[in-house]
Design an enzyme around this catalytic site. Structure first.
Site, PDB file in Angstrom:
ATOM      1  N   CYS A  34      31.690  49.482  26.066  1.00 34.14           N
ATOM      2  CA  CYS A  34      30.755  49.965  27.087  1.00 34.14           C
ATOM      3  C   CYS A  34      29.626  48.991  27.394  1.00 34.14           C
ATOM      4  CB  CYS A  34      30.166  51.304  26.649  1.00 34.14           C
ATOM      5  SG  CYS A  34      31.408  52.471  26.054  1.00 34.14           S
ATOM      6  N   HIS A  83      21.677  54.799  28.023  1.00 33.54           N
ATOM      7  CA  HIS A  83      23.134  54.819  27.890  1.00 33.54           C
ATOM      8  C   HIS A  83      23.629  56.253  28.042  1.00 33.54           C
ATOM      9  CE1 HIS A  83      26.982  53.156  26.979  1.00 33.54           C
ATOM     10  NE2 HIS A  83      27.140  53.869  25.887  1.00 33.54           N
ATOM     11  N   HIS A 114      31.035  58.399  32.682  1.00 31.03           N
ATOM     12  CA  HIS A 114      30.912  57.177  31.891  1.00 31.03           C
ATOM     13  C   HIS A 114      31.971  56.193  32.389  1.00 31.03           C
ATOM     14  CE1 HIS A 114      30.286  54.264  28.947  1.00 31.03           C
ATOM     15  NE2 HIS A 114      30.449  54.958  27.833  1.00 31.03           N
TER      16      HIS A 114
END
Length: 395
Positions: free
Chosen positions: A160, A289, A323
Site C-alpha cells: 500500500c 492511511h 482502499h
C-alpha cells in the site's frame, strides 16, 4: 529538495479526473458499490471504475492490453496530463525524465484469466500469450511507451505504500542530477487475487468500510490510477504546489499487521519532518492511511494523538474511494493537493460512531480552512511506511 508538482490527475470510483474527485469530496459522495466483479462475486463492497470496460487501447499498444493498463490509459487521459508531460519533454528532453510507478498486482488479472482458460497443452490462450503483460513491470513499461519517455523506468511494489514511495524515488533521482523531471504515480485494478486474498486474511468488510468507526469491520477494496509530474522547484517559481519532502521506514513487525505502537510509522513521520524542515505544529491537514481495519486505525489514531497538536486536522478518504492498494499513495496525494488548492479539509467519510480512541484532531465533516502544509500517510503490509509532505506556496 522541494519539487514542483506541475501536473497531477486522479481516476477512481469517484470519477475521472480532478474535478470529479473534488465534487465527490465536497459532497461526501462515496463511489463504493456492492461487489459485481469477477465470475463469483464476493459478498462485499468495492470501488469500481466502470469506464474501464468501455476503454480500449490504441492498436499501436495492443500488446499491452489488460484491465490494469486500460485503467492506466484512462487515467493518463485526464486533466491534460499527457499534454503537460509533452511540455516537460520539450523542456528537458525525453531521456531526462523518469517514469516511476507503484503497483501491488500490476496486470495479474490478465494472468488469472489466462490460467482459467489454459489450452489442452497447458499453454496460455493465444489472445493472452503476450509476455509484456505477465510481469510486474507491465505498468511502467506501458506508460513509458505511451509517453515516449526514454529515461529511467522503475516499478515499485511495496504493497500500500507503493505509489507514495515513487515520490521519494523521484526526489532522489532529480536531486542527484540523474534526471530533471519524473512522471510518478500508481495503478491497481480489481482482480480475484486481491479480493479473495484480503478476504482470506479476514480484512474485507461485508459493508461499506467505515474508517475510525467504533464498529468498523474491515476494508473495501477499490481500483484507481493516479499520476503526477515532478520538476525542480527552483526552475519553476510560478508553480504553487510543492512536494516538500518524504519519510520512509520499514518496521518488519508482521506480514499483515502494523506495529501496534506505531513505531515504524513514527519513524517515517520523523523522517519527513527532518527532510521537509517542518515541525508537527506546522501541519494543517493529514490524509490518513485509515483503512478501516481494526489494527491500522487504532495504531494511526494513537500516533496522531502522540505527535500532533489538536490544531492539526486529520481524516481518511477511503470511505469514498475504497482502499486502492498500490494506487492509494498517489490518489491520496492528489486529494491532499486538492485540499491545499481549494482550502478545505475533507471529512472522514463513512463513520457513524467515532472510535472513542479518536481525538479532537479528526474532521468528521468537511471543514473550510486555509491549508499551507498537508501530509499523506501510506502504511503498507510488511511494515513498509511512507509519508509525503506537500505545500501551497500561495499561503
Amino acid at each position: 529538495m522541494p519539487l514542483a508538482v506541475t501536473a497531477y490527475t486522479a481516476t477512481s470510483a469517484l470519477g475521472l479526473g480532478l474535478d470529479a474527485h473534488l465534487q465527490a469530496l465536497q459532497q461526501q459522495r462515496s463511489g463504493l458499490r456492492p461487489n459485481d466483479f469477477g465470475p463469483a462475486s464476493l459478498a462485499c463492497w468495492i470501488g469500481r471504475v466502470t469506464a474501464v470496460e468501455s476503454t480500449s487501447l490504441p492498436a499501436s499498444h495492443a500488446q499491452w492490453d489488460c484491465r490494469n493498463n486500460r485503467l492506466a490509459w484512462l487515467g493518463l487521459n485526464q486533466d491534460s496530463f499527457v499534454a503537460r508531460v509533452h511540455s516537460a519533454i520539450h523542456r528537458h528532453g525525453t531521456s531526462r525524465i523518469a517514469v516511476l510507478l507503484g503497483t501491488s498486482t500490476a496486470s495479474i488479472g490478465a494472468t488469472e484469466e489466462g490460467y482459467r482458460r489454459l489450452e489442452d497443452d497447458c499453454r496460455l490462450p493465444a489472445d493472452l500469450y503476450r509476455p509484456a503483460i505477465h510481469n510486474p513491470h507491465s505498468l511502467s513499461a506501458f506508460v513509458a511507451s505511451v509517453l515516449d519517455i526514454h529515461g529511467p523506468c522503475q516499478t515499485i511494489s511495496t504493497a500500500c505504500s507503493s505509489s507514495a514511495k515513487v515520490f521519494a524515488c523521484a526526489e532522489r533521482l532529480i536531486r542527484l542530477g540523474v534526471v530533471d523531471a519524473a512522471v510518478v504515480g500508481g495503478v491497481d485494478s480489481l482482480c480475484d487475487s486481491v479480493l479473495y486474498g484480503f478476504n482470506a486474511l479476514e480484512l474485507v468488510s461485508p459493508e461499506p468500510c467505515r474508517p475510525f468507526d467504533a464498529a468498523r469491520r474491515g476494508i473495501s477494496i477499490g481500483e484507481a490510477a493516479g499520476f503526477a509530474l515532478l520538476e525542480r522547484a527552483d526552475a519553476l517559481p510560478e508553480a504553487t504546489q510543492q512536494l516538500l519532502g518524504y519519510g520512509e521506514s520499514s518496521d518488519a513487525h508482521h506480514m499483515s499487521t502494523p506495529d501496534p505502537n506505531g513505531a515504524g510509522a513514527e519513524l517515517a513521520l520523523r523522517d519527513v519532518f527532518e527532510r521537509a524542515g517542518i515541525a508537527p505544529a506546522q501541519v494543517d491537514y493529514i490524509n490518513l492511511h485509515g483503512t478501516a481495519s481494526q489494527k491500522n486505525d487504532a495504531m494511526e489514531a494513537a500516533l496522531v494523538a502522540r505527535l500532533f497538536p489538536s490544531s492539526t486536522r486529520v481524516s481518511s478518504t477511503k470511505g469514498l474511494t475504497g482502499h486502492t492498494l498500490g494506487a492509494a499513495g498517489v490518489i491520496e496525494a492528489a486529494i491532499a493537493l486538492l485540499a491545499l488548492r481549494e482550502g478545505f479539509v475533507p471529512g472522514n467519510a463513512g463513520t457513524r460512531s467515532p472510535d472513542p480512541a479518536c481525538t479532537p484532531h479528526f474532521a468528521w465533516r468537511n471543514e473550510a480552512r486555509p491549508i499551507r502544509i498537508a501530509l499523506s500517510h501510506s502504511f503498507g503490509f510488511g511494515g513498509s511506511n511512507a509519508c509525503l509532505a506537500f505545500a501551497d506556496t500561495r499561503r
